[in-house]
Design a protein around this motif. Structure first.
Motif, PDB file in Angstrom:
ATOM      1  N   GLY A 175      33.021  -3.308 -40.087  1.00  0.00           N
ATOM      2  CA  GLY A 175      31.972  -3.257 -39.052  1.00  0.00           C
ATOM      3  C   GLY A 175      31.179  -4.265 -38.907  1.00  0.00           C
ATOM      4  N   ASP A 176      30.932  -5.391 -40.081  1.00  0.00           N
ATOM      5  CA  ASP A 176      30.126  -6.426 -40.043  1.00  0.00           C
ATOM      6  C   ASP A 176      30.820  -7.755 -39.044  1.00  0.00           C
ATOM      7  OD1 ASP A 176      28.135  -8.275 -40.464  1.00  0.00           O
ATOM      8  OD2 ASP A 176      27.850  -7.851 -42.544  1.00  0.00           O
ATOM      9  N   ARG A 177      30.826  -7.526 -38.041  1.00  0.00           N
ATOM     10  CA  ARG A 177      31.675  -8.614 -37.305  1.00  0.00           C
ATOM     11  C   ARG A 177      31.166 -10.053 -37.407  1.00  0.00           C
ATOM     12  NH1 ARG A 177      33.816  -4.730 -32.376  1.00  0.00           N
ATOM     13  NH2 ARG A 177      35.366  -3.791 -33.561  1.00  0.00           N
ATOM     14  N   ALA A 178      29.585  -9.917 -37.117  1.00  0.00           N
ATOM     15  CA  ALA A 178      28.956 -11.112 -37.481  1.00  0.00           C
ATOM     16  C   ALA A 178      29.176 -11.967 -38.676  1.00  0.00           C
ATOM     17  CB  ALA A 178      27.395 -10.955 -37.309  1.00  0.00           C
ATOM     18  N   ARG A 179      29.286 -11.324 -39.776  1.00  0.00           N
ATOM     19  CA  ARG A 179      29.540 -11.949 -40.946  1.00  0.00           C
ATOM     20  C   ARG A 179      31.106 -12.226 -40.950  1.00  0.00           C
ATOM     21  NH1 ARG A 179      28.716  -9.859 -47.258  1.00  0.00           N
ATOM     22  NH2 ARG A 179      28.318 -11.892 -48.258  1.00  0.00           N
TER      23      ARG A 179
ATOM     24  N   ALA B 128      34.277  -9.137 -29.167  1.00  0.00           N
ATOM     25  CA  ALA B 128      32.879  -9.314 -28.095  1.00  0.00           C
ATOM     26  C   ALA B 128      32.998  -9.165 -26.608  1.00  0.00           C
ATOM     27  CB  ALA B 128      32.536 -10.760 -28.335  1.00  0.00           C
ATOM     28  N   GLY B 129      34.464  -8.782 -26.275  1.00  0.00           N
ATOM     29  CA  GLY B 129      34.544  -8.478 -25.083  1.00  0.00           C
ATOM     30  C   GLY B 129      35.165  -9.696 -24.090  1.00  0.00           C
ATOM     31  N   ASP B 130      35.458 -10.716 -24.875  1.00  0.00           N
ATOM     32  CA  ASP B 130      35.855 -11.932 -23.987  1.00  0.00           C
ATOM     33  C   ASP B 130      37.488 -11.958 -23.989  1.00  0.00           C
ATOM     34  OD1 ASP B 130      36.286 -14.380 -22.871  1.00  0.00           O
ATOM     35  OD2 ASP B 130      35.381 -15.526 -24.374  1.00  0.00           O
ATOM     36  N   GLU B 131      37.894 -11.021 -23.502  1.00  0.00           N
ATOM     37  CA  GLU B 131      39.589 -11.091 -23.510  1.00  0.00           C
ATOM     38  C   GLU B 131      40.011 -12.341 -22.755  1.00  0.00           C
ATOM     39  OE1 GLU B 131      43.116  -9.916 -24.293  1.00  0.00           O
ATOM     40  OE2 GLU B 131      41.200  -8.761 -24.776  1.00  0.00           O
ATOM     41  N   ALA B 132      39.487 -12.862 -21.859  1.00  0.00           N
ATOM     42  CA  ALA B 132      40.032 -14.011 -21.009  1.00  0.00           C
ATOM     43  C   ALA B 132      40.086 -15.166 -22.185  1.00  0.00           C
ATOM     44  CB  ALA B 132      39.088 -14.657 -19.896  1.00  0.00           C
ATOM     45  N   GLY B 133      38.842 -15.190 -22.793  1.00  0.00           N
ATOM     46  CA  GLY B 133      38.892 -16.300 -23.952  1.00  0.00           C
ATOM     47  C   GLY B 133      40.006 -16.022 -25.033  1.00  0.00           C
ATOM     48  N   ALA B 134      39.841 -14.892 -25.521  1.00  0.00           N
ATOM     49  CA  ALA B 134      40.802 -14.751 -26.486  1.00  0.00           C
ATOM     50  C   ALA B 134      42.200 -14.824 -26.130  1.00  0.00           C
ATOM     51  CB  ALA B 134      40.472 -13.181 -26.793  1.00  0.00           C
ATOM     52  N   SER B 135      42.779 -14.358 -25.054  1.00  0.00           N
ATOM     53  CA  SER B 135      43.991 -14.619 -24.569  1.00  0.00           C
ATOM     54  C   SER B 135      44.303 -16.069 -24.533  1.00  0.00           C
ATOM     55  CB  SER B 135      44.388 -13.925 -23.451  1.00  0.00           C
ATOM     56  OG  SER B 135      44.116 -12.466 -23.434  1.00  0.00           O
ATOM     57  N   ALA B 136      43.479 -16.831 -23.745  1.00  0.00           N
ATOM     58  CA  ALA B 136      43.503 -18.455 -23.697  1.00  0.00           C
ATOM     59  C   ALA B 136      43.871 -18.906 -25.075  1.00  0.00           C
ATOM     60  CB  ALA B 136      42.371 -18.909 -22.963  1.00  0.00           C
ATOM     61  N   LEU B 137      43.035 -18.599 -25.905  1.00  0.00           N
ATOM     62  CA  LEU B 137      43.087 -19.249 -27.365  1.00  0.00           C
ATOM     63  C   LEU B 137      44.365 -18.765 -27.994  1.00  0.00           C
ATOM     64  CD1 LEU B 137      42.013 -20.902 -29.522  1.00  0.00           C
ATOM     65  CD2 LEU B 137      40.889 -19.054 -30.410  1.00  0.00           C
ATOM     66  N   ALA B 138      44.814 -17.657 -27.798  1.00  0.00           N
ATOM     67  CA  ALA B 138      46.090 -17.025 -28.342  1.00  0.00           C
ATOM     68  C   ALA B 138      47.344 -17.801 -27.808  1.00  0.00           C
ATOM     69  CB  ALA B 138      46.001 -15.615 -28.159  1.00  0.00           C
ATOM     70  N   ARG B 139      47.433 -17.999 -26.426  1.00  0.00           N
ATOM     71  CA  ARG B 139      48.308 -18.497 -25.775  1.00  0.00           C
ATOM     72  C   ARG B 139      48.640 -20.219 -26.348  1.00  0.00           C
ATOM     73  NH1 ARG B 139      46.570 -15.464 -21.291  1.00  0.00           N
ATOM     74  NH2 ARG B 139      45.218 -17.112 -20.813  1.00  0.00           N
TER      75      ARG B 139
ATOM     76  N   LEU C  84      43.551 -17.606 -34.552  1.00  0.00           N
ATOM     77  CA  LEU C  84      44.099 -16.441 -34.318  1.00  0.00           C
ATOM     78  C   LEU C  84      42.914 -15.258 -34.564  1.00  0.00           C
ATOM     79  CD1 LEU C  84      46.247 -15.109 -32.648  1.00  0.00           C
ATOM     80  CD2 LEU C  84      47.330 -14.381 -34.694  1.00  0.00           C
ATOM     81  N   LEU C  85      42.477 -15.578 -35.768  1.00  0.00           N
ATOM     82  CA  LEU C  85      41.326 -14.460 -36.054  1.00  0.00           C
ATOM     83  C   LEU C  85      40.017 -14.979 -35.370  1.00  0.00           C
ATOM     84  CD1 LEU C  85      41.805 -14.369 -39.781  1.00  0.00           C
ATOM     85  CD2 LEU C  85      42.559 -12.756 -38.146  1.00  0.00           C
ATOM     86  N   LEU C  86      39.887 -15.982 -35.063  1.00  0.00           N
ATOM     87  CA  LEU C  86      38.886 -16.185 -34.108  1.00  0.00           C
ATOM     88  C   LEU C  86      39.001 -15.833 -32.589  1.00  0.00           C
ATOM     89  CD1 LEU C  86      37.998 -20.004 -34.928  1.00  0.00           C
ATOM     90  CD2 LEU C  86      36.998 -17.914 -35.868  1.00  0.00           C
ATOM     91  N   ALA C  87      40.399 -15.620 -32.138  1.00  0.00           N
ATOM     92  CA  ALA C  87      40.525 -14.951 -31.052  1.00  0.00           C
ATOM     93  C   ALA C  87      40.462 -13.525 -31.079  1.00  0.00           C
ATOM     94  CB  ALA C  87      42.086 -15.274 -30.578  1.00  0.00           C
ATOM     95  N   ALA C  88      40.754 -12.964 -32.302  1.00  0.00           N
ATOM     96  CA  ALA C  88      40.273 -11.530 -32.428  1.00  0.00           C
ATOM     97  C   ALA C  88      38.783 -11.494 -32.444  1.00  0.00           C
ATOM     98  CB  ALA C  88      40.897 -11.137 -33.929  1.00  0.00           C
ATOM     99  N   SER C  89      38.188 -12.241 -32.912  1.00  0.00           N
ATOM    100  CA  SER C  89      36.577 -12.217 -32.521  1.00  0.00           C
ATOM    101  C   SER C  89      36.105 -11.902 -31.132  1.00  0.00           C
ATOM    102  CB  SER C  89      35.756 -13.299 -33.560  1.00  0.00           C
ATOM    103  OG  SER C  89      35.850 -13.044 -34.888  1.00  0.00           O
ATOM    104  N   ALA C  90      36.768 -13.048 -30.358  1.00  0.00           N
ATOM    105  CA  ALA C  90      36.520 -13.213 -29.083  1.00  0.00           C
ATOM    106  C   ALA C  90      36.727 -11.857 -28.158  1.00  0.00           C
ATOM    107  CB  ALA C  90      37.012 -14.266 -28.402  1.00  0.00           C
ATOM    108  N   ARG C  91      37.818 -11.205 -28.731  1.00  0.00           N
ATOM    109  CA  ARG C  91      38.113  -9.858 -28.213  1.00  0.00           C
ATOM    110  C   ARG C  91      37.293  -8.841 -28.400  1.00  0.00           C
ATOM    111  NH1 ARG C  91      44.525  -8.266 -28.712  1.00  0.00           N
ATOM    112  NH2 ARG C  91      44.658  -9.347 -27.062  1.00  0.00           N
TER     113      ARG C  91
END
Length: 286
Positions: free
Chosen positions: A201-205, A240-251, A231-238
């Motif tokens: 649960g320590d997502r910041a670290r 944080a609620g940034d699904e659009a950013g996460a999906s764009a990076l994953a694509r 891809l793990l940075l995309a998971a962090s974006a997801r």
């Protein structure tokens, strides 16, 4: 070496260490076929040099197996073992370590997908694999190699025995060994320590460690490894609620990985786009 591109035969004197370093760099960048061709085209008579070339060829093949889903490392390892009839201590350790990595890959993947956990796996085989890692740690000729053995003991504990706390101690030891100068080892340790932070649960670290790992991997020249880290940075974006950013990076990761021929990584990115959790398959060493 012989250049046949223009039907002109030429020979160039290249120091063996430089050639092996260049082949490794090609392999890290995802140019596995090019690295293999370079090594296979190198004509040397001295048995020790041929053995070292075969060892690096096996290392490159293992990278290809991991990211591109090929099945080339087994034969390459057999060739290296035959040529290493009277190996230097470092070469013997390196061969045994490649065998450990190859064995781990065989246990962690099924049908081209990562399958962590002991379910359905031969417990005796898993115990034997862990024993190989422990032997390598004890016999490591230097601290960096000891750190790589710790790294794989952590991967084995985490992804084959589901022993999270044990794994974290191994990853921390690997990071201590890598931080003086092995960016690839530090990157791998940070990747998995960040995964543990995320699980707790320590997502910041986790994000901090994953960003460091991404930068270290990029600096060390590992193109598919850097994509897998993104891809793990995309998971962090997801998270944080940034699904659009996460999906764009994953694509983009999926597109770049496919262009590189890293089919296994491309499949992970495609899975992410269908809401799969990449932190559950962060079992990679690359």
């Amino acid at each position: 070496m012989t250049n046949t591109a223009s039907n002109v035969s030429t020979r160039a004197a290249v120091p063996l260490d430089e050639l092996l370093s260049s082949a490794r760099a090609l392999g890290l960048s995802g140019r596995w076929d090019r690295a293999a061709r370079l090594l296979d085209a190198t004509d040397v008579a001295e048995p020790g040099a041929r053995a070292r070339i075969a060892l690096v060829a096996a290392e490159v093949a293992l990278e290809s197996d991991w990211f591109a889903g090929t099945d080339a490392a087994g034969a390459r390892l057999d060739t290296a073992a035959k040529l290493l009839a009277d190996p230097r201590p470092d070469d013997r350790w390196d061969l045994d370590f490649l065998r450990l990595r190859h064995g781990y890959l065989g246990r962690i993947r099924s049908g081209g997908r990562f399958c962590p956990g002991p379910a359905g796996k031969d417990p005796d085989a898993l115990t034997a694999l862990r024993g190989q890692g422990e032997t390598l740690r004890e016999q490591a000729p230097d601290e960096t190699r000891r750190g790589w053995a710790e790294m794989y003991l952590g991967l084995i504990a985490d992804n084959l025995f589901a022993e999270s706390e044990v794994a974290a101690r191994h990853f921390a030891a690997a990071l201590r060994a890598g931080e003086p100068g092995d960016d690839l080892l530090s990157r791998e340790a940070l990747r998995h320590l960040g995964g543990h932070d995320h699980d707790h649960g320590d997502r910041a670290r986790a994000l901090e460690r994953w960003r460091r790992a991404t930068a270290l991997g990029a600096g060390a020249g590992t193109v598919p490894g850097t994509l897998s880290q993104q891809l793990l940075l995309a998971a962090s974006a997801r998270d944080a609620g940034d699904e659009a950013g996460a999906s764009a990076l994953a694509r983009e990761i999926a597109r770049w990985a496919a262009a590189l021929g890293a089919s296994s990584l491309a499949a992970q990115a495609e899975d992410f786009l269908t809401r799969a959790n990449p932190t559950a398959s962060a079992a990679s060493d690359d």
